[in-house]
Scaffold this motif. Structure first.
Motif: not given
Length: 506
Positions: A164-166, A173, A171, A177, A191, A195
């Motif tokens: 995941w990337k933001l 948590t 990203y 991941y 946030d 995304w």
């Protein structure tokens, strides 16, 4: 239909044109190309081909071209795709905007004549997977919970690795991941953005991106934001910009004066405001007199920024902007940081010391002092002179000085201070100091002597009056004679002095 089935059977049994399973993954809404390249076939010219989509229970034609050159398109996907076909052997299927229902198996069958006999059709089988990032709510509100999902249709049989990337940054948590979905318990403006879900499968990667909009206060995006302003500056803005299109009817209030994280060099006035705030916690401090609320009638009602017409000492502290977004109350706390330059005499050789003081310097990483000079055409020249919080000047370094302060996000602000020539006359070289002190001593001595003479004269006059007051008649005679003598002298009459009548009268 018969030549397609024959072609598939021939490929499975090991015919000349072996069917190849190809994987194509496309993001929902983006264009996709399903390859069908049969240029390596022994056929020299292809005159007919067909694309079909196979489901678990049925199959449907997407597009077909006959030997005569006529092209047929099926309903649904056929109107959103085209299969041009070329004599070079490329008969790929182009889909303009992929939808989730387009995912599945596709079969491309191409037939070409051979000399003297009919050739076997060449077949290609393609698996189209549609990938997308979805949210439990299309638009989140600050403080809501939100679920983020990465969906691949149809799903892979083996386990896939998710990344995941933001906004282009990794990203992570906890263990979310490497999962296809996770939950954000409390959404914030951090946030907001793009995304991206990246899937790894059999050495290949595919990704999909979706933008998440978070309704609330977009600027500043987070609480405890610092706004810098110099003491005496005009029209300082306290930002509070909600998401575009909202009408929150925001209200402003003040939490405290001063800063809870001020440095040890904070001014005594700031400490006084802290003490006053702690002793009256039940009463919030009032807004400054120069505080201006946002106008009610505005072309941008979501911009609820306030202004200070002039920043004064004591305006530093925490301010809160709050408004209602749908069913939730959203607020943003920000702190006004004031800056000023303090000047104080220092040593004999340094007549003046300038100190750049901020009510809160937790974001400051460095200071910079510059001297600004102007030529005859009023063109300014900036000369860097120091990188400390304090600056020591000599008597010939008067004029305009600017203190700049920087943080991780660059230049935070600056404050200008003018040093006049009078400030440099307090001290100089030792010989000049001794001569000025001698002149000062002589002047003070003359002043004291003059005061003593005046006091002596006043004392003598008082003593004379005490001697005359017991004889009022004598005082009248003396004054009368004095007045008569002055009158005769003015008229040029010579009067002979005679003391006889005077003695008789006495």
């Amino acid at each position: 239909m018969l030549f397609i089935l024959l072609g598939v059977a021939f490929a499975v049994t090991g015919g000349t044109c072996e069917a190849q399973w190809l994987e194509v993954t496309a993001q929902e809404g983006s264009p996709a190309v399903l390859p069908c390249d049969v240029s390596d076939s022994p056929a020299t010219h292809y005159v007919a081909f067909q694309w079909i989509k196979k489901d678990s229970r049925s199959e449907s034609t997407v597009c077909r071209r006959e030997k005569s050159g006529l092209v047929y398109r099926g309903s649904g996907l056929g109107h959103r795709s085209h299969c041009p076909g070329t004599q070079s052997g490329d008969y790929s299927l182009h889909i303009d905007a992929v939808r989730e229902e387009d995912a599945g198996q596709y079969v491309c069958s191409v037939q070409a004549p051979r000399q003297g006999r009919r050739s076997q059709p060449a077949t290609r089988m393609v698996m189209l997977r549609v990938m997308k990032v979805s949210f439990s709510r299309p638009e989140a509100i600050e403080g809501d919970s939100l679920e983020v999902n990465c969906i691949v249709t149809p799903g892979y049989i083996v386990k896939m690795d998710y990344r995941w990337k933001l906004n282009g940054l990794e990203y992570q948590t906890g263990n979310a991941y490497h999962r296809s979905s996770f939950k954000i318990r409390r959404v914030s403006q951090s946030d907001r953005g793009d995304w991206t879900c990246r899937v790894s499968y059999k050495g290949k990667e595919a990704e999909a991106t979706q933008f998440l909009r978070v309704k609330g206060v977009e600027h500043p995006p987070n609480d405890k934001a610092l706004v810098y302003a110099a003491i005496g500056s005009d029209n300082t803005t306290l930002p509070c910009v909600f998401s575009e299109g909202l009408t929150p009817n925001a209200t402003w209030s003040r939490l405290s004066k001063g800063s809870s994280s001020s440095s040890s060099s904070s001014s005594s006035s700031t400490s006084f405001y802290k003490l006053a705030s702690s002793s009256r916690r039940h009463l919030p401090p009032p807004l400054p007199l120069s505080f201006t609320h946002p106008p009610l009638s505005s072309s941008s009602p979501w911009d609820q920024s306030a202004r200070l017409q002039r920043v004064e000492v004591g305006d530093e502290g925490s301010y809160v902007c709050s408004g209602r977004v749908e069913s939730r109350q959203v607020q943003r706390e920000l702190e006004l940081v004031t800056a000023r330059v303090l000047s104080s005499p220092s040593t004999k050789r340094t007549p003046l010391t300038l100190t750049c003081q901020l009510s809160n310097d937790r974001e400051v990483t460095k200071y910079e002092w510059v001297r600004v000079t102007y030529d005859n055409n009023s063109v300014a020249t900036v000369i860097p002179v120091g990188k400390n919080k304090t600056l020591k000047l000599t008597e010939d370094e008067m004029g305009e000085w600017v203190c700049r302060y920087y943080g991780e996000r660059g230049l935070l602000g600056n404050i200008t201070h003018h040093v006049h020539l009078m400030g440099g006359l307090e001290s100089g070289r030792p010989e000049e100091q001794s001569s000025s002190r001698g002149a000062l001593v002589i002047g003070c001595g003359l002043f004291v002597l003059l005061v003593l003479l005046i006091a002596l004269q006043i004392y003598r006059n008082r003593q004379r009056r005490k001697m005359i007051l017991p004889y009022p008649a004598l005082e009248n005679i003396v004054h009368t004679l004095a007045n008569e003598r002055e009158r005769r002298e003015r008229c040029g009459i010579n009067v002979k002095k005679s003391s006889g009548p005077v003695e008789d009268q006495a």
